[in-house]
Write a protein that holds these residues in place. Structure first.
Motif, PDB file in Angstrom:
ATOM      1  N   VAL A   4       0.849  -1.188   0.000  1.00 27.87           N
ATOM      2  CA  VAL A   4       0.000   0.000   0.000  1.00 27.87           C
ATOM      3  C   VAL A   4       0.884   1.237   0.000  1.00 27.87           C
ATOM      4  CG1 VAL A   4      -1.714   1.269   1.326  1.00 27.87           C
ATOM      5  CG2 VAL A   4      -1.803  -1.211   1.255  1.00 27.87           C
ATOM      6  N   LYS A   5       0.535   2.186  -0.827  1.00 27.23           N
ATOM      7  CA  LYS A   5       1.248   3.463  -0.870  1.00 27.23           C
ATOM      8  C   LYS A   5       0.570   4.425   0.104  1.00 27.23           C
ATOM      9  CE  LYS A   5       4.107   6.442  -2.788  1.00 27.23           C
ATOM     10  NZ  LYS A   5       5.453   6.514  -2.285  1.00 27.23           N
ATOM     11  N   LEU A   6       1.312   4.821   1.119  1.00 30.52           N
ATOM     12  CA  LEU A   6       0.787   5.753   2.111  1.00 30.52           C
ATOM     13  C   LEU A   6       1.191   7.172   1.764  1.00 30.52           C
ATOM     14  CD1 LEU A   6       1.659   3.821   5.411  1.00 30.52           C
ATOM     15  CD2 LEU A   6      -0.499   3.788   4.145  1.00 30.52           C
ATOM     16  N   THR A   7       0.345   8.120   2.148  1.00 32.80           N
ATOM     17  CA  THR A   7       0.718   9.523   2.006  1.00 32.80           C
ATOM     18  C   THR A   7       1.811   9.827   3.025  1.00 32.80           C
ATOM     19  OG1 THR A   7      -0.872  10.329   3.636  1.00 32.80           O
ATOM     20  CG2 THR A   7      -1.648  10.148   1.334  1.00 32.80           C
ATOM     21  N   ARG A   8       2.415  10.975   2.902  1.00 32.68           N
ATOM     22  CA  ARG A   8       3.473  11.366   3.850  1.00 32.68           C
ATOM     23  C   ARG A   8       2.945  11.347   5.281  1.00 32.68           C
ATOM     24  NH1 ARG A   8       5.085  15.909   6.568  1.00 32.68           N
ATOM     25  NH2 ARG A   8       7.324  16.068   6.961  1.00 32.68           N
ATOM     26  N   ASN A   9       1.781  11.967   5.509  1.00 33.96           N
ATOM     27  CA  ASN A   9       1.223  12.030   6.858  1.00 33.96           C
ATOM     28  C   ASN A   9       0.871  10.639   7.388  1.00 33.96           C
ATOM     29  OD1 ASN A   9       1.535  14.775   6.792  1.00 33.96           O
ATOM     30  ND2 ASN A   9      -0.641  15.258   6.900  1.00 33.96           N
ATOM     31  N   GLN A  10       0.289   9.808   6.538  1.00 33.99           N
ATOM     32  CA  GLN A  10      -0.049   8.454   6.960  1.00 33.99           C
ATOM     33  C   GLN A  10       1.211   7.686   7.339  1.00 33.99           C
ATOM     34  OE1 GLN A  10      -2.118   7.056   3.497  1.00 33.99           O
ATOM     35  NE2 GLN A  10      -3.939   8.305   3.912  1.00 33.99           N
ATOM     36  N   GLY A  11       2.249   7.830   6.543  1.00 31.06           N
ATOM     37  CA  GLY A  11       3.511   7.157   6.829  1.00 31.06           C
ATOM     38  C   GLY A  11       4.130   7.625   8.136  1.00 31.06           C
ATOM     39  N   LEU A  12       4.076   8.918   8.389  1.00 31.15           N
ATOM     40  CA  LEU A  12       4.638   9.456   9.631  1.00 31.15           C
ATOM     41  C   LEU A  12       3.865   8.971  10.853  1.00 31.15           C
ATOM     42  CD1 LEU A  12       5.432  13.095   8.452  1.00 31.15           C
ATOM     43  CD2 LEU A  12       7.099  11.350   9.146  1.00 31.15           C
ATOM     44  N   ARG A  39       0.223  20.287  12.636  1.00 28.54           N
ATOM     45  CA  ARG A  39      -0.238  21.434  13.428  1.00 28.54           C
ATOM     46  C   ARG A  39      -1.636  21.226  14.009  1.00 28.54           C
ATOM     47  NH1 ARG A  39       4.294  22.193  13.753  1.00 28.54           N
ATOM     48  NH2 ARG A  39       5.560  23.590  12.559  1.00 28.54           N
ATOM     49  N   ALA A  40      -2.440  20.346  13.400  1.00 29.80           N
ATOM     50  CA  ALA A  40      -3.829  20.216  13.825  1.00 29.80           C
ATOM     51  C   ALA A  40      -4.190  18.747  14.049  1.00 29.80           C
ATOM     52  CB  ALA A  40      -4.747  20.805  12.756  1.00 29.80           C
ATOM     53  N   PRO A  41      -5.055  18.496  15.027  1.00 32.11           N
ATOM     54  CA  PRO A  41      -5.493  17.126  15.275  1.00 32.11           C
ATOM     55  C   PRO A  41      -6.103  16.470  14.033  1.00 32.11           C
ATOM     56  CG  PRO A  41      -6.223  18.562  17.044  1.00 32.11           C
ATOM     57  CD  PRO A  41      -5.636  19.440  15.985  1.00 32.11           C
ATOM     58  N   LEU A  42      -6.753  17.250  13.194  1.00 33.74           N
ATOM     59  CA  LEU A  42      -7.389  16.696  12.004  1.00 33.74           C
ATOM     60  C   LEU A  42      -6.387  15.982  11.100  1.00 33.74           C
ATOM     61  CD1 LEU A  42     -10.037  16.319  10.552  1.00 33.74           C
ATOM     62  CD2 LEU A  42      -9.684  18.521   9.432  1.00 33.74           C
ATOM     63  N   GLN A  43      -5.156  16.480  11.041  1.00 31.51           N
ATOM     64  CA  GLN A  43      -4.120  15.809  10.242  1.00 31.51           C
ATOM     65  C   GLN A  43      -3.885  14.389  10.756  1.00 31.51           C
ATOM     66  OE1 GLN A  43      -1.375  19.253  10.902  1.00 31.51           O
ATOM     67  NE2 GLN A  43      -0.653  18.680   8.843  1.00 31.51           N
ATOM     68  N   VAL A  44      -3.831  14.241  12.071  1.00 32.27           N
ATOM     69  CA  VAL A  44      -3.600  12.927  12.681  1.00 32.27           C
ATOM     70  C   VAL A  44      -4.821  12.042  12.481  1.00 32.27           C
ATOM     71  CG1 VAL A  44      -3.160  11.703  14.850  1.00 32.27           C
ATOM     72  CG2 VAL A  44      -1.984  13.862  14.377  1.00 32.27           C
ATOM     73  N   TYR A  45      -6.013  12.592  12.741  1.00 30.53           N
ATOM     74  CA  TYR A  45      -7.229  11.784  12.631  1.00 30.53           C
ATOM     75  C   TYR A  45      -7.471  11.296  11.203  1.00 30.53           C
ATOM     76  CZ  TYR A  45      -8.593  12.571  17.450  1.00 30.53           C
ATOM     77  OH  TYR A  45      -8.633  12.564  18.817  1.00 30.53           O
ATOM     78  N   ARG A  46      -7.183  12.111  10.216  1.00 26.90           N
ATOM     79  CA  ARG A  46      -7.336  11.670   8.823  1.00 26.90           C
ATOM     80  C   ARG A  46      -6.384  10.518   8.504  1.00 26.90           C
ATOM     81  NH1 ARG A  46      -7.829  17.531   5.986  1.00 26.90           N
ATOM     82  NH2 ARG A  46     -10.074  17.789   6.273  1.00 26.90           N
ATOM     83  N   LEU A  48      -5.024   8.441  10.699  1.00 24.20           N
ATOM     84  CA  LEU A  48      -5.458   7.279  11.469  1.00 24.20           C
ATOM     85  C   LEU A  48      -6.661   6.598  10.828  1.00 24.20           C
ATOM     86  CD1 LEU A  48      -5.075   8.654  15.101  1.00 24.20           C
ATOM     87  CD2 LEU A  48      -3.816   6.719  14.108  1.00 24.20           C
ATOM     88  N   GLU A  49      -7.591   7.387  10.323  1.00 25.47           N
ATOM     89  CA  GLU A  49      -8.774   6.825   9.666  1.00 25.47           C
ATOM     90  C   GLU A  49      -8.379   5.915   8.502  1.00 25.47           C
ATOM     91  OE1 GLU A  49     -12.100   8.851   6.969  1.00 25.47           O
ATOM     92  OE2 GLU A  49     -12.170   9.526   9.056  1.00 25.47           O
ATOM     93  N   LYS A  50      -7.446   6.370   7.688  1.00 24.90           N
ATOM     94  CA  LYS A  50      -6.997   5.572   6.544  1.00 24.90           C
ATOM     95  C   LYS A  50      -6.213   4.343   7.011  1.00 24.90           C
ATOM     96  CE  LYS A  50      -6.298   4.682   2.202  1.00 24.90           C
ATOM     97  NZ  LYS A  50      -7.367   4.296   1.305  1.00 24.90           N
ATOM     98  N   LEU A  51      -5.340   4.523   8.001  1.00 26.21           N
ATOM     99  CA  LEU A  51      -4.561   3.405   8.521  1.00 26.21           C
ATOM    100  C   LEU A  51      -5.461   2.343   9.157  1.00 26.21           C
ATOM    101  CD1 LEU A  51      -1.600   5.446  10.038  1.00 26.21           C
ATOM    102  CD2 LEU A  51      -1.515   3.988   7.996  1.00 26.21           C
ATOM    103  N   LEU A  52      -6.524   2.786   9.828  1.00 27.20           N
ATOM    104  CA  LEU A  52      -7.503   1.849  10.383  1.00 27.20           C
ATOM    105  C   LEU A  52      -8.199   1.081   9.268  1.00 27.20           C
ATOM    106  CD1 LEU A  52      -9.047   4.127  13.147  1.00 27.20           C
ATOM    107  CD2 LEU A  52      -7.935   1.930  13.566  1.00 27.20           C
ATOM    108  N   ALA A  53      -8.615   1.802   8.228  1.00 32.35           N
ATOM    109  CA  ALA A  53      -9.308   1.167   7.096  1.00 32.35           C
ATOM    110  C   ALA A  53      -8.412   0.145   6.401  1.00 32.35           C
ATOM    111  CB  ALA A  53      -9.775   2.233   6.107  1.00 32.35           C
ATOM    112  N   LEU A  54      -7.116   0.394   6.385  1.00 29.97           N
ATOM    113  CA  LEU A  54      -6.164  -0.521   5.756  1.00 29.97           C
ATOM    114  C   LEU A  54      -5.778  -1.691   6.666  1.00 29.97           C
ATOM    115  CD1 LEU A  54      -3.789   2.087   4.066  1.00 29.97           C
ATOM    116  CD2 LEU A  54      -5.389   0.522   2.903  1.00 29.97           C
ATOM    117  N   GLY A  55      -6.204  -1.631   7.926  1.00 34.01           N
ATOM    118  CA  GLY A  55      -5.854  -2.690   8.872  1.00 34.01           C
ATOM    119  C   GLY A  55      -4.428  -2.604   9.376  1.00 34.01           C
TER     120      GLY A  55
END
Length: 134
Positions: A4-12, A39-46, A48-55
């Motif tokens: 799976v190709k993760l975005t920069r934020n997802q990878g971090l 800078r914002a919680p939304l960056q982390v939550y987005r 995490l949402e994708k990482l959760l969906a990917l298992g």
């Protein structure tokens, strides 16, 4: 699961969870990644949402925290995800519980219930804390 190709934020976020010695809350992840431009919680939550969906990660409902999956190449769609969480040291162990999974599937089938997600969290003392008399 294919690569799976993760975005920069997802990878971090994923890397932060893999490097952590204990489950992390979204705000702890945010604090650890501020130096990377978060800078914002939304960056982390987005992320995490994708990482959760990917298992790739799991949310521990009882402690409102996240852990990297210890079996990331396993399809969790049909399996039961179970965790033992030490109340003293915070150690979390992911484990398979095939008998429990079978029992829950049988019950759901008999009740006509279609579970979307099944997670079991055991809270107590790990072996080391129990031996130490914690």
């Amino acid at each position: 699961m294919s690569e799976v190709k993760l975005t920069r934020n997802q990878g971090l976020v994923f890397d932060a969870l893999q490097a952590a010695e204990a489950p992390l809350s979204a705000y702890t992840i945010l604090d650890r990644l501020r130096g990377e431009g978060f800078r914002a919680p939304l960056q982390v939550y987005r992320a995490l949402e994708k990482l959760l969906a990917l298992g790739l990660v799991h949310r521990l409902e009882s402690i409102n925290a996240f852990v990297a999956c210890s079996h990331p190449h396993h399809d969790h769609g049909e399996s039961l995800v179970a965790f033992a969480i030490c109340q003293t040291c915070g150690d979390v162990r992911e484990f398979a519980a095939p008998a429990a999974a079978a029992g829950l599937r049988d019950w759901a089938a008999g009740a006509g219930f279609k579970p979307a997600k099944t997670t079991i969290e055991l809270s107590g003392l790990c072996r080391a804390c129990s031996a130490a008399g914690a």
